[in-house]
Design a protein around this motif. Structure first.
Motif, PDB file in Angstrom:
ATOM      1  N   ARG A 162       0.842  -1.191   0.000  1.00  0.00           N
ATOM      2  CA  ARG A 162       0.000   0.000   0.000  1.00  0.00           C
ATOM      3  C   ARG A 162       0.875   1.239   0.000  1.00  0.00           C
ATOM      4  O   ARG A 162       2.056   1.200   0.343  1.00  0.00           O
ATOM      5  N   GLY A 163       0.278   2.381  -0.389  1.00  0.00           N
ATOM      6  CA  GLY A 163       1.031   3.604  -0.535  1.00  0.00           C
ATOM      7  C   GLY A 163       1.602   4.129   0.767  1.00  0.00           C
ATOM      8  O   GLY A 163       0.946   4.085   1.821  1.00  0.00           O
ATOM      9  N   VAL A 164       2.820   4.642   0.716  1.00  0.00           N
ATOM     10  CA  VAL A 164       3.470   5.258   1.872  1.00  0.00           C
ATOM     11  C   VAL A 164       2.773   6.584   2.174  1.00  0.00           C
ATOM     12  O   VAL A 164       2.351   7.297   1.267  1.00  0.00           O
ATOM     13  N   GLY A 165       2.639   6.905   3.456  1.00  0.00           N
ATOM     14  CA  GLY A 165       2.000   8.156   3.850  1.00  0.00           C
ATOM     15  C   GLY A 165       0.504   8.044   4.058  1.00  0.00           C
ATOM     16  O   GLY A 165      -0.174   9.050   4.281  1.00  0.00           O
ATOM     17  N   LEU A 204      -1.811  10.176   6.451  1.00  0.00           N
ATOM     18  CA  LEU A 204      -1.132  10.375   7.733  1.00  0.00           C
ATOM     19  C   LEU A 204      -0.674  11.829   7.858  1.00  0.00           C
ATOM     20  O   LEU A 204      -0.553  12.538   6.857  1.00  0.00           O
ATOM     21  N   PRO A 205      -0.418  12.303   9.072  1.00  0.00           N
ATOM     22  CA  PRO A 205       0.098  13.666   9.222  1.00  0.00           C
ATOM     23  C   PRO A 205       1.340  13.884   8.358  1.00  0.00           C
ATOM     24  O   PRO A 205       2.288  13.096   8.384  1.00  0.00           O
ATOM     25  N   GLY A 206       1.299  14.923   7.543  1.00  0.00           N
ATOM     26  CA  GLY A 206       2.407  15.220   6.642  1.00  0.00           C
ATOM     27  C   GLY A 206       2.399  14.415   5.363  1.00  0.00           C
ATOM     28  O   GLY A 206       3.216  14.652   4.474  1.00  0.00           O
ATOM     29  N   GLY A 207       1.493  13.458   5.242  1.00  0.00           N
ATOM     30  CA  GLY A 207       1.458  12.592   4.069  1.00  0.00           C
ATOM     31  C   GLY A 207       0.201  12.809   3.246  1.00  0.00           C
ATOM     32  O   GLY A 207      -0.601  13.699   3.502  1.00  0.00           O
ATOM     33  N   GLY A 217      -5.698  17.104   3.922  1.00  0.00           N
ATOM     34  CA  GLY A 217      -5.553  16.118   2.853  1.00  0.00           C
ATOM     35  C   GLY A 217      -6.754  15.929   1.971  1.00  0.00           C
ATOM     36  O   GLY A 217      -6.928  14.861   1.382  1.00  0.00           O
ATOM     37  N   ALA A 218      -7.602  16.930   1.845  1.00  0.00           N
ATOM     38  CA  ALA A 218      -8.798  16.796   1.004  1.00  0.00           C
ATOM     39  C   ALA A 218      -8.436  16.525  -0.451  1.00  0.00           C
ATOM     40  O   ALA A 218      -7.336  16.848  -0.910  1.00  0.00           O
ATOM     41  N   THR A 219      -9.377  15.963  -1.162  1.00  0.00           N
ATOM     42  CA  THR A 219      -9.199  15.677  -2.586  1.00  0.00           C
ATOM     43  C   THR A 219      -9.375  16.947  -3.417  1.00  0.00           C
ATOM     44  O   THR A 219     -10.201  17.798  -3.105  1.00  0.00           O
ATOM     45  N   ASN A 252      -1.766  16.269   4.174  1.00  0.00           N
ATOM     46  CA  ASN A 252      -2.398  16.459   5.477  1.00  0.00           C
ATOM     47  C   ASN A 252      -1.475  17.301   6.355  1.00  0.00           C
ATOM     48  O   ASN A 252      -0.703  16.788   7.150  1.00  0.00           O
ATOM     49  N   ARG A 253      -1.559  18.599   6.193  1.00  0.00           N
ATOM     50  CA  ARG A 253      -0.656  19.518   6.897  1.00  0.00           C
ATOM     51  C   ARG A 253      -0.998  19.655   8.375  1.00  0.00           C
ATOM     52  O   ARG A 253      -0.116  19.842   9.208  1.00  0.00           O
TER      53      ARG A 253
END
Length: 234
Positions: free
Chosen positions: A59-62, A106-109, A138-140, A181-182
């Motif tokens: 699965r994708g990192v972050g 995730l936070p920062g990801g 992290g919205a689309t 996701n800042r």
């Protein structure tokens, strides 16, 4: 079409929503998930988060990923009438629920380049938001179809924002991507896809690697097609 079940009839989308979907390639269904279901969906997401080895492919990192496709409230959510109506509008013929899983940046990801889930792929994707979402968590973002010039252009993208219970449904060929996701605030969602019935053999062949455990045999048919063919709804 599968002979296992009587096809489930899908009612048409409301005219105003249909026009917006045809123009933009996406539709944001505000508050589509009943409030009474939302806590159960969040619980299903959190219970489905495990270790990377629960997935057959990386699965994708972050991102945080959750196995949720056997949960009954998740399954009911995937069958909400406005969601099925939007999918039927885009696919125009018999289709099935191909996959559903949980994702959370995730936070920062979470940042993704603008992309298409498959150029020319005849499929519909949807995001069911389980938390408030916006540019900070992290919205689309999407490029509306009528603005799409063919190549990814960030200047044309719109970052969506809203509340838990909203559903974004879109053509899988639409340019889109998550933002970073800042803030670190939670932004859980269910990601699901609908495919034309003719794609079933190919999708069934890769169920295991996609982590699909649910029964996908139900066939959905837009009502105009049901009326023409004489097939009833379930």
């Amino acid at each position: 079409m599968s002979d296992l079940l009587t096809p489930t009839q899908v009612d048409p989308l409301e005219a105003e929503q249909a026009a917006a979907l045809d123009r933009d390639g996406y539709l944001l269904l505000r508050g589509a998930v009943p409030e009474a279901w939302r806590a159960a969906l969040c619980a299903a997401f959190d219970a489905g988060v495990g270790t990377p080895d629960q997935w057959a492919s990386p699965r994708g990192v972050g991102w945080r990923h959750a196995l949720v496709d056997l949960d009954p409230t998740v399954q009911r959510t995937c069958r909400l009438p406005p969601l099925l109506a939007a999918a039927g509008r885009m696919l125009g013929g018999p289709f099935f629920l191909c996959q559903v899983e949980g994702r959370e940046p995730l936070p920062g990801g979470g940042h993704q380049a603008l992309h298409r889930d498959g150029a020319g792929l005849n499929a519909v994707a949807a995001l069911v938001f389980l938390d408030p979402y916006g540019p900070d968590n992290g919205a689309t973002r999407v490029v509306p179809r009528h603005l799409d010039r063919g190549e990814p252009d960030e200047a044309l993208s719109l970052v969506l924002a809203g509340e838990a219970g909203d559903i974004l449904v879109f053509d899988a060929d639409l340019l889109h991507g998550a933002t970073r996701n800042r803030s670190g605030a939670r932004r859980r969602s269910l990601l699901l896809s609908f495919m034309p019935e003719r794609n079933r053999p190919d999708e069934d062949a890769c169920r295991a690697i996609r982590g699909v455990r649910m029964d996908t045999s139900e066939v959905f048919v837009p009502c105009a097609i049901s009326s023409d063919s004489g097939e009833g709804g379930a």
